[in-house]
Design a protein around this motif. Structure first.
Motif, PDB file in Angstrom:
ATOM      1  N   ARG A  70      -3.945   1.796   2.615  1.00  0.00           N
ATOM      2  CA  ARG A  70      -4.108   1.134   3.919  1.00  0.00           C
ATOM      3  C   ARG A  70      -4.678   2.138   4.924  1.00  0.00           C
ATOM      4  O   ARG A  70      -5.073   3.225   4.546  1.00  0.00           O
ATOM      5  CB  ARG A  70      -2.789   0.542   4.410  1.00  0.00           C
ATOM      6  N   ARG A 103      -7.480  -2.408  -0.289  1.00  0.00           N
ATOM      7  CA  ARG A 103      -6.708  -2.251   0.938  1.00  0.00           C
ATOM      8  C   ARG A 103      -5.656  -3.334   1.062  1.00  0.00           C
ATOM      9  O   ARG A 103      -5.829  -4.461   0.587  1.00  0.00           O
ATOM     10  CB  ARG A 103      -7.647  -2.269   2.131  1.00  0.00           C
ATOM     11  N   HIS A 104      -4.574  -2.991   1.748  1.00  0.00           N
ATOM     12  CA  HIS A 104      -3.478  -3.941   1.947  1.00  0.00           C
ATOM     13  C   HIS A 104      -2.659  -3.453   3.137  1.00  0.00           C
ATOM     14  O   HIS A 104      -2.276  -2.279   3.187  1.00  0.00           O
ATOM     15  CB  HIS A 104      -2.614  -4.007   0.692  1.00  0.00           C
ATOM     16  N   ALA A 105      -2.394  -4.321   4.099  1.00  0.00           N
ATOM     17  CA  ALA A 105      -1.712  -3.888   5.321  1.00  0.00           C
ATOM     18  C   ALA A 105      -0.266  -3.448   5.117  1.00  0.00           C
ATOM     19  O   ALA A 105       0.158  -2.413   5.643  1.00  0.00           O
ATOM     20  CB  ALA A 105      -1.784  -5.000   6.370  1.00  0.00           C
ATOM     21  N   ALA A 115       0.864  -1.177   0.000  1.00  0.00           N
ATOM     22  CA  ALA A 115       0.000   0.000   0.000  1.00  0.00           C
ATOM     23  C   ALA A 115       0.900   1.226   0.000  1.00  0.00           C
ATOM     24  O   ALA A 115       1.910   1.266   0.706  1.00  0.00           O
ATOM     25  CB  ALA A 115      -0.889  -0.002   1.233  1.00  0.00           C
TER      26      ALA A 115
END
Length: 230
Positions: free
Chosen positions: A105, A122-124, A80
């Protein structure tokens, strides 16, 4: 610009571009608002991402109220590149929203901030690399196959994101409003019991196509003033 876009949609903008013969420049399918229903419209503020937020901070220094930050992260799905601090800083700089060719994120924070953010999702994990910066980092940004800059305007809603050359925006918006009026009237008549087939004189089209196989439905609609395919 957002006010001019208020009654329109990206499908209408796309149809207007087709009708006017303008390049149809759409962001890759799948780029959508973090919060459904968010919309944006404004001049492109380009920035290419190389693993660090510094390029965004530098871009914000040149931002004008209502600009939309278009972030080129090469469509990466492994990191992200935009989070809460970048979006808060964008808001402080007067930026109207962000379009990210990549991931975001800090989703709950972005929802709370409320500034429109469009991305693949979304992506951590954030970036774990810092790449060499290109000379065009703050002059142009790629979004899929398209190269955009401050001479472009970006429109976004639940159906996606489109780019239009700034010097053609007025004509595109005017045409989009005309298509919108036609389609709203068509919808009203369908609800009143007049089918779309009747409105578009579809039997007449079929007969004409039988006589002339080159006669297309789009040609027919243009002849009778319909707008459903553009």
């Amino acid at each position: 610009m957002l006010k001019d876009f208020a009654e329109l949609s990206t499908p209408l903008i796309a149809d207007a571009c087709v009708r006017l013969g303008e390049p149809l420049r759409a962001a890759p399918a799948g780029i959508a608002p973090v919060v459904p229903g968010q919309r944006l419209a404004g001049r492109v503020l380009p920035a290419r991402h190389y693993g660090s937020v510094d390029v965004f901070l530098e871009a914000f220094g040149a931002a004008e109220p209502g600009d939309v930050l278009v972030v080129d992260n090469a469509g990466r799905r492994d990191e992200a590149c935009v989070g809460d601090l970048a979006v808060l800083e964008a808001e402080t700089a007067g930026v109207a929203g962000l379009v990210v060719w990549g991931l975001h994120r800090d989703t709950p924070d972005l929802v709370e901030i409320g500034l429109p953010v469009f991305s693949y999702g979304r992506h951590a994990p954030g970036p774990v690399r810092v790449d060499a910066r290109e000379p065009e980092a703050l002059h142009t940004a790629r979004c899929g196959e398209h190269l955009v800059s401050a001479v472009d305007v970006v429109f976004g809603d639940d159906d996606g994101v489109l780019f239009v050359a700034a010097d053609r925006v007025d004509a595109v918006l005017e045409t989009a409003h005309g298509i919108h009026r036609t389609e709203r009237e068509q919808a009203r008549r369908i609800r009143a019991g007049e089918t779309l087939r009747a409105q578009t004189r579809f039997e007449e089209f079929l007969a004409q196509r039988e006589a002339d196989p080159s006669y297309t439905f789009r040609t027919h609609l243009r002849r009778i003033g319909g707008a459903i395919e553009e």
